[in-house]
Each structure stands twice: as structure tokens, then as C-alpha cells.
Motif scaffolding. Structure first.
Motif, short mmCIF file in Angstrom:
data_model
loop_
_atom_site.label_atom_id
_atom_site.label_comp_id
_atom_site.label_asym_id
_atom_site.label_seq_id
_atom_site.Cartn_x
_atom_site.Cartn_y
_atom_site.Cartn_z
N PHE A 75 0.84 -1.20 0.00
CA PHE A 75 0.00 0.00 0.00
C PHE A 75 0.88 1.24 0.00
CE2 PHE A 75 -2.19 3.33 2.45
CZ PHE A 75 -3.30 3.50 1.66
N ALA A 76 0.56 2.16 -0.90
CA ALA A 76 1.25 3.45 -1.00
C ALA A 76 2.75 3.25 -1.25
CB ALA A 76 0.99 4.31 0.24
N GLU A 77 3.05 2.47 -2.28
CA GLU A 77 4.44 2.20 -2.64
C GLU A 77 5.16 3.51 -2.94
OE1 GLU A 77 3.92 -0.45 -5.95
OE2 GLU A 77 4.03 -2.21 -4.66
N GLY A 78 6.36 3.64 -2.39
CA GLY A 78 7.15 4.84 -2.62
C GLY A 78 6.74 6.01 -1.73
N VAL A 79 5.68 5.84 -0.95
CA VAL A 79 5.22 6.90 -0.04
C VAL A 79 5.28 6.36 1.39
CG1 VAL A 79 3.32 8.44 0.55
CG2 VAL A 79 3.74 7.87 -1.85
N LEU A 80 4.39 5.43 1.71
CA LEU A 80 4.40 4.80 3.04
C LEU A 80 5.09 3.44 3.02
CD1 LEU A 80 0.82 5.40 4.49
CD2 LEU A 80 2.97 6.47 5.19
N ASP A 81 4.95 2.73 1.90
CA ASP A 81 5.52 1.39 1.77
C ASP A 81 5.05 0.47 2.90
OD1 ASP A 81 6.98 1.79 -0.64
OD2 ASP A 81 8.43 2.96 0.50
N THR A 82 3.74 0.39 3.06
CA THR A 82 3.16 -0.48 4.08
C THR A 82 2.44 -1.64 3.40
OG1 THR A 82 1.16 0.89 4.17
CG2 THR A 82 2.91 1.38 5.77
N THR A 83 1.90 -2.53 4.22
CA THR A 83 1.18 -3.70 3.70
C THR A 83 -0.15 -3.83 4.42
OG1 THR A 83 3.26 -4.85 3.25
CG2 THR A 83 1.28 -6.21 3.41
N LEU A 84 -1.20 -4.09 3.64
CA LEU A 84 -2.52 -4.39 4.18
C LEU A 84 -2.78 -5.87 4.00
CD1 LEU A 84 -4.63 -1.50 2.61
CD2 LEU A 84 -3.91 -1.71 4.98
N THR A 85 -3.20 -6.54 5.07
CA THR A 85 -3.58 -7.95 4.99
C THR A 85 -4.97 -8.11 5.58
OG1 THR A 85 -1.28 -8.66 5.17
CG2 THR A 85 -2.98 -10.31 5.66
N TRP A 86 -5.86 -8.66 4.77
CA TRP A 86 -7.25 -8.92 5.16
C TRP A 86 -7.41 -10.42 5.32
CZ3 TRP A 86 -10.11 -4.45 5.50
CH2 TRP A 86 -9.64 -3.34 4.81
N GLY A 103 4.13 -2.08 8.73
CA GLY A 103 5.29 -1.59 8.01
C GLY A 103 5.51 -0.09 8.10
N PHE A 104 4.84 0.58 9.01
CA PHE A 104 5.00 2.03 9.17
C PHE A 104 6.41 2.35 9.66
CE2 PHE A 104 0.51 1.17 9.69
CZ PHE A 104 -0.08 2.15 8.91
N ASP A 105 7.04 3.34 9.06
CA ASP A 105 8.37 3.77 9.45
C ASP A 105 8.22 4.90 10.47
OD1 ASP A 105 10.95 4.67 9.77
OD2 ASP A 105 11.32 5.01 7.63
N LEU A 106 8.36 4.56 11.73
CA LEU A 106 8.18 5.57 12.78
C LEU A 106 9.36 6.51 12.92
CD1 LEU A 106 6.29 3.58 15.55
CD2 LEU A 106 5.40 4.87 13.60
N ASP A 107 10.40 6.30 12.12
CA ASP A 107 11.53 7.23 12.10
C ASP A 107 11.26 8.41 11.19
OD1 ASP A 107 13.02 5.77 13.93
OD2 ASP A 107 13.98 4.55 12.38
N THR A 108 10.08 8.45 10.56
CA THR A 108 9.72 9.58 9.69
C THR A 108 8.43 10.22 10.21
OG1 THR A 108 8.30 8.30 8.19
CG2 THR A 108 10.68 8.34 7.69
N PRO A 109 8.30 11.52 10.03
CA PRO A 109 7.04 12.18 10.44
C PRO A 109 5.82 11.60 9.72
CG PRO A 109 8.75 13.81 10.07
CD PRO A 109 9.30 12.49 9.58
#
Length: 133
Positions: A75-86, A103-109
Motif C-alpha cells: 500500500f502506497a508504494e514509494g510513499v508509506l511502503d506499508t502492507t494491508l492484509t485482510w 510496516g510504518f516507518d516511525l523514524d519519519t514524520p
């Protein structure tokens, strides 16, 4: 260094059989009714976009599919780079739907803001899904 694997975990009981919930997750027309428009398809490797309105169009790619049981995509490749699993589990005459957004990068605002905002937003989205499908 912050926790490398922050995640949002939600679950929602839906009074619909797994086949109906699966359809809501994978049919673009139904998907747009409860969340956002996008050209999603349940095929591993399928690249698609989701139109999140003020947050822009986000690129995604399906990574795992187990029909009527599991759908996972980036999800949001190149922006958040996270993963959604249903994950869908039959429960009585309905379905328990589990969502993991990780996959949230908490080192970024942006990563911190997204985790906080989406953590508050996902329960409302899942509730809307329950009422819409």
C-alpha cells in the motif's frame, strides 16, 4: 531506533458470508462503496491504484491471495511502503474480518502521522463496510 514493525490490528464481525465479504474486498465497484475507488483484482502480482482523494492516488501490488480467506497487498508504494492484509474467518452465519496494516516507518514524520491517523480511521472504515455490503 523505534520498533521496526509497528502495525494496526482491527477486527470486525460482518453479518455476511465470507463469499460476500471477499467480493466487497476484491470487486472494484463494491470496494469504492465502503472505502475508496481502485482497480483491485485478487491476482498475485496485480498492480493497481487506490484513489484516496486528498491523500492522492496510491500504488499497490497484490502479494498474497487465498480466495475467501486472505488478501494481502502493498500500500502506497514509494510513499508509506506499508502492507494491508485482510483475513476472513467464518463465524456463525457471518464473517470475522481481521485487518493488519503494517510496516510504518516511525523514524519519519509521515510514518508516525499515518500510523496515528489510520489507527483511528480503520475502525470507522470497517464499520462502514459492515453497513454497506
Amino acid at each position: 531506533m523505534t520498533d521496526p514493525t509497528p502495525a494496526i490490528h482491527c477486527d470486525q464481525f460482518l453479518p455476511h458470508p465470507p463469499a460476500r465479504v471477499w467480493q466487497a474486498l476484491t470487486d472494484p465497484e463494491l470496494h469504492a462503496r465502503w472505502w475508496v475507488p481502485g482497480d483491485i483484482r485478487p491476482e498475485v502480482g496485480h498492480r493497481f491504484t487506490l484513489d484516496l482523494g486528498p491523500w492522492g492516488t496510491q500504488s499497490c501490488e497484490v502479494t498474497r491471495v487465498d480466495p475467501e480467506r486472505l488478501l494481502s497487498y502493498t500500500f502506497a508504494e514509494g510513499v508509506l511502503d506499508t502492507t494491508l492484509t485482510w483475513r476472513l474467518t467464518p463465524e456463525g452465519t457471518g464473517t470475522r474480518l481481521f485487518l493488519t496494516h503494517e510496516g510504518f516507518d516511525l523514524d519519519t514524520p509521515l510514518g508516525r502521522q499515518a500510523l496515528d491517523g489510520m489507527g483511528r480511521g480503520w475502525p470507522a472504515v470497517l464499520h462502514r463496510m459492515s453497513e454497506t455490503i
